[in-house]
Design a protein around this motif. Sequence first.
Motif, PDB file in Angstrom:
ATOM      1  N   ALA A 126       0.802  -1.224   0.000  1.00 11.14           N
ATOM      2  CA  ALA A 126       0.000   0.000   0.000  1.00 11.14           C
ATOM      3  C   ALA A 126       0.837   1.278   0.000  1.00 11.14           C
ATOM      4  O   ALA A 126       0.291   2.368   0.128  1.00 11.14           O
ATOM      5  CB  ALA A 126      -0.930   0.001   1.211  1.00 11.14           C
ATOM      6  N   ILE A 127       2.155   1.168  -0.154  1.00  8.03           N
ATOM      7  CA  ILE A 127       3.003   2.369  -0.184  1.00  8.03           C
ATOM      8  C   ILE A 127       2.616   3.225  -1.385  1.00  8.03           C
ATOM      9  O   ILE A 127       2.467   2.739  -2.503  1.00  8.03           O
ATOM     10  CB  ILE A 127       4.494   1.989  -0.233  1.00  8.03           C
ATOM     11  CG1 ILE A 127       4.904   1.337   1.081  1.00  8.03           C
ATOM     12  CG2 ILE A 127       5.353   3.211  -0.509  1.00  8.03           C
ATOM     13  CD1 ILE A 127       6.329   0.837   1.097  1.00  8.03           C
ATOM     14  N   ASP A 128       2.466   4.516  -1.122  1.00  5.52           N
ATOM     15  CA  ASP A 128       2.105   5.484  -2.165  1.00  5.52           C
ATOM     16  C   ASP A 128       3.393   6.042  -2.763  1.00  5.52           C
ATOM     17  O   ASP A 128       4.009   6.954  -2.215  1.00  5.52           O
ATOM     18  CB  ASP A 128       1.247   6.593  -1.559  1.00  5.52           C
ATOM     19  CG  ASP A 128       0.692   7.538  -2.599  1.00  5.52           C
ATOM     20  OD1 ASP A 128       0.896   7.283  -3.807  1.00  5.52           O
ATOM     21  OD2 ASP A 128       0.060   8.526  -2.205  1.00  5.52           O
ATOM     22  N   TYR A 129       3.797   5.493  -3.917  1.00  7.66           N
ATOM     23  CA  TYR A 129       5.059   5.894  -4.528  1.00  7.66           C
ATOM     24  C   TYR A 129       4.991   7.283  -5.158  1.00  7.66           C
ATOM     25  O   TYR A 129       6.009   7.969  -5.237  1.00  7.66           O
ATOM     26  CB  TYR A 129       5.492   4.858  -5.567  1.00  7.66           C
ATOM     27  CG  TYR A 129       5.906   3.555  -4.927  1.00  7.66           C
ATOM     28  CD1 TYR A 129       7.086   3.459  -4.217  1.00  7.66           C
ATOM     29  CD2 TYR A 129       5.101   2.424  -5.013  1.00  7.66           C
ATOM     30  CE1 TYR A 129       7.470   2.272  -3.607  1.00  7.66           C
ATOM     31  CE2 TYR A 129       5.468   1.243  -4.407  1.00  7.66           C
ATOM     32  CZ  TYR A 129       6.660   1.171  -3.712  1.00  7.66           C
ATOM     33  OH  TYR A 129       7.026   0.000  -3.103  1.00  7.66           O
ATOM     34  N   ALA A 130       3.823   7.707  -5.577  1.00  8.48           N
ATOM     35  CA  ALA A 130       3.683   9.056  -6.139  1.00  8.48           C
ATOM     36  C   ALA A 130       3.971  10.108  -5.070  1.00  8.48           C
ATOM     37  O   ALA A 130       4.656  11.103  -5.335  1.00  8.48           O
ATOM     38  CB  ALA A 130       2.288   9.242  -6.718  1.00  8.48           C
ATOM     39  N   SER A 131       3.471   9.904  -3.888  1.00  6.62           N
ATOM     40  CA  SER A 131       3.736  10.826  -2.782  1.00  6.62           C
ATOM     41  C   SER A 131       5.212  10.802  -2.395  1.00  6.62           C
ATOM     42  O   SER A 131       5.794  11.833  -2.075  1.00  6.62           O
ATOM     43  CB  SER A 131       2.874  10.451  -1.577  1.00  6.62           C
ATOM     44  OG  SER A 131       3.228  11.220  -0.465  1.00  6.62           O
TER      45      SER A 131
ATOM     46  N   GLU B  89      -7.174   2.762   1.647  1.00  8.31           N
ATOM     47  CA  GLU B  89      -8.076   1.820   0.973  1.00  8.31           C
ATOM     48  C   GLU B  89      -7.312   0.636   0.395  1.00  8.31           C
ATOM     49  O   GLU B  89      -7.766  -0.503   0.429  1.00  8.31           O
ATOM     50  CB  GLU B  89      -8.861   2.532  -0.143  1.00  8.31           C
ATOM     51  CG  GLU B  89      -9.894   3.517   0.365  1.00  8.31           C
ATOM     52  CD  GLU B  89      -9.276   4.872   0.726  1.00  8.31           C
ATOM     53  OE1 GLU B  89      -8.136   5.152   0.305  1.00  8.31           O
ATOM     54  OE2 GLU B  89      -9.941   5.629   1.452  1.00  8.31           O
ATOM     55  N   LYS B  90      -6.133   0.928  -0.156  1.00  5.76           N
ATOM     56  CA  LYS B  90      -5.328  -0.147  -0.732  1.00  5.76           C
ATOM     57  C   LYS B  90      -4.839  -1.107   0.355  1.00  5.76           C
ATOM     58  O   LYS B  90      -4.783  -2.316   0.149  1.00  5.76           O
ATOM     59  CB  LYS B  90      -4.150   0.460  -1.482  1.00  5.76           C
ATOM     60  CG  LYS B  90      -3.457  -0.482  -2.403  1.00  5.76           C
ATOM     61  CD  LYS B  90      -2.443   0.273  -3.241  1.00  5.76           C
ATOM     62  CE  LYS B  90      -1.755  -0.656  -4.200  1.00  5.76           C
ATOM     63  NZ  LYS B  90      -0.727   0.025  -4.980  1.00  5.76           N
ATOM     64  N   PHE B  91      -4.504  -0.565   1.538  1.00  3.86           N
ATOM     65  CA  PHE B  91      -4.082  -1.419   2.644  1.00  3.86           C
ATOM     66  C   PHE B  91      -5.202  -2.356   3.074  1.00  3.86           C
ATOM     67  O   PHE B  91      -4.991  -3.556   3.245  1.00  3.86           O
ATOM     68  CB  PHE B  91      -3.610  -0.589   3.844  1.00  3.86           C
ATOM     69  CG  PHE B  91      -3.401  -1.422   5.074  1.00  3.86           C
ATOM     70  CD1 PHE B  91      -2.287  -2.228   5.197  1.00  3.86           C
ATOM     71  CD2 PHE B  91      -4.341  -1.428   6.094  1.00  3.86           C
ATOM     72  CE1 PHE B  91      -2.099  -3.011   6.321  1.00  3.86           C
ATOM     73  CE2 PHE B  91      -4.166  -2.207   7.217  1.00  3.86           C
ATOM     74  CZ  PHE B  91      -3.040  -3.001   7.330  1.00  3.86           C
ATOM     75  N   VAL B  92      -6.397  -1.805   3.257  1.00  2.00           N
ATOM     76  CA  VAL B  92      -7.529  -2.625   3.708  1.00  2.00           C
ATOM     77  C   VAL B  92      -7.836  -3.705   2.675  1.00  2.00           C
ATOM     78  O   VAL B  92      -8.049  -4.873   3.016  1.00  2.00           O
ATOM     79  CB  VAL B  92      -8.765  -1.741   3.981  1.00  2.00           C
ATOM     80  CG1 VAL B  92      -9.991  -2.590   4.231  1.00  2.00           C
ATOM     81  CG2 VAL B  92      -8.511  -0.825   5.160  1.00  2.00           C
ATOM     82  N   GLU B  93      -7.834  -3.338   1.407  1.00  2.00           N
ATOM     83  CA  GLU B  93      -8.117  -4.301   0.339  1.00  2.00           C
ATOM     84  C   GLU B  93      -7.070  -5.416   0.316  1.00  2.00           C
ATOM     85  O   GLU B  93      -7.417  -6.604   0.255  1.00  2.00           O
ATOM     86  CB  GLU B  93      -8.134  -3.568  -0.997  1.00  2.00           C
ATOM     87  CG  GLU B  93      -8.341  -4.458  -2.188  1.00  2.00           C
ATOM     88  CD  GLU B  93      -8.213  -3.679  -3.492  1.00  2.00           C
ATOM     89  OE1 GLU B  93      -7.892  -4.319  -4.504  1.00  2.00           O
ATOM     90  OE2 GLU B  93      -8.426  -2.452  -3.485  1.00  2.00           O
ATOM     91  N   ASN B  94      -5.794  -5.051   0.372  1.00  2.00           N
ATOM     92  CA  ASN B  94      -4.731  -6.054   0.354  1.00  2.00           C
ATOM     93  C   ASN B  94      -4.747  -6.930   1.599  1.00  2.00           C
ATOM     94  O   ASN B  94      -4.513  -8.136   1.519  1.00  2.00           O
ATOM     95  CB  ASN B  94      -3.359  -5.380   0.230  1.00  2.00           C
ATOM     96  CG  ASN B  94      -3.060  -4.962  -1.183  1.00  2.00           C
ATOM     97  OD1 ASN B  94      -3.404  -5.653  -2.120  1.00  2.00           O
ATOM     98  ND2 ASN B  94      -2.425  -3.813  -1.325  1.00  2.00           N
TER      99      ASN B  94
END
Length: 133
Positions: free
Chosen positions: A49-54, A66-71
């Motif tokens: 869930a790491i946000d590489y754009a940020s 949201e990506k963390f919860v989904e994964n």
Amino acid sequence: MKESFWGIFVVFLGVLGITFIVLFQNITNTDQHNSQLLEEVTEAAMRDAIDYASYRDDGRIKINREKFVENFIRRYAESASKSRDYKIIFYSINESPPKVSLAVKSGVVGAAGDAEVSFDLTNKIDAILETPY
């Protein structure tokens, strides 16, 4: 006659002892499996869930909630036992710095003689994503 009652008593104690051993072994194995699975899935889901754009923009490591919860739910469902019911509770998810607090509750049902015994096991974790940078 007296010796036969002792024989029946010893056999009854043996059966009762084996029942308790199997019940507690089931509880211990379930708890160990859940805690190990919880640690590994949490770390893997946080890394996914790491946000590489940020990170490219300002150099700070952030996770997408949201990506963390989904994964997490997908990974946990793939590895969890299909014969048990699980309840996943997310207490807090901080995006920056990456920190999550969650708990997984599961029920274990065992038979002790004619009665059915159920236990609720709760595993909790507070995790902070650490990076080598």
